[in-house]
Design a protein around this motif. Structure first.
Motif: not given
Length: 189
Positions: A101-104, A106-111, A156-158
């Motif tokens: 899912l990568g970028d998708r 990662a967007v969740l982790t910004n907020d 997962i995030l790393q």
């Protein structure tokens, strides 16, 4: 017969919307949630006016991205057959699903608020695997499911970051992260 999805009930209601979501995921992942919407429009190959016709503001676009990412993650986890796999295989499948899912994701982790929602919606299947791992003696029992889940989420995030930075390919990032997590959480003999 189910009616076709419309813009009112699906964030990916046509190709333009899909292009904007894809571009938004890339731009926001690279630059954070405060990224310039003109950069998103340019990456999608649309004008800013077109972007605003689909998503009235940054919050609407981020909401659509979050919904899209949560939906994609839930589908990938449902398709992974976690309940039929060994604990080790299930963890490998979880890592592969999220890194893909990568970028998708990662967007969740910004907020922080969105990330909390994502954890609430996606935690159950992961925690089920971890609980099964403890119960069957595959994973260490001196840490709770909740603590193991936190370590898995961080892993997962790393792995996603390493893949996005092109330091490891998708399969290599997933496999390395799974080994790293399992080596640290395997039951002691």
């Amino acid at each position: 017969m189910t009616p076709p999805l419309s813009s009112k009930n699906s964030p990916r209601f046509d190709r333009t919307s899909a292009a904007i979501l894809d571009a938004g995921a890339q731009v926001f992942s690279a630059e954070g949630a405060g990224a310039n919407l003109a950069a998103v429009a340019a990456a999608a190959g649309v004008s800013r006016a077109t972007l605003y016709r689909y998503y009235a503001n940054r919050e609407a676009l981020l909401d659509a991205l979050s919904a899209d990412a949560l939906d994609a993650a839930a589908r990938r986890l449902a398709d992974a057959g976690l309940e039929r796999a060994t604990v080790e295989e299930a963890i490998e499948r979880i890592l592969r699903a999220f890194v893909a899912l990568g970028d998708r994701y990662a967007v969740l982790t910004n907020d922080h608020a969105t990330l909390e929602t994502a954890h609430e919606q996606l935690a159950a299947p992961l925690q089920d695997v971890l609980a099964r791992g403890i119960r069957t003696g595959v994973l260490r029992d001196d840490l709770s499911v909740e603590i193991l889940y936190e370590f898995l989420a961080a892993t997962i995030l790393q792995a996603i970051k390493l893949n996005q930075r092109h330091r490891l390919g998708l399969e290599e990032a997933s496999a390395t992260a799974a080994r790293f997590f399992l080596d640290g959480t395997r039951a002691r003999n």
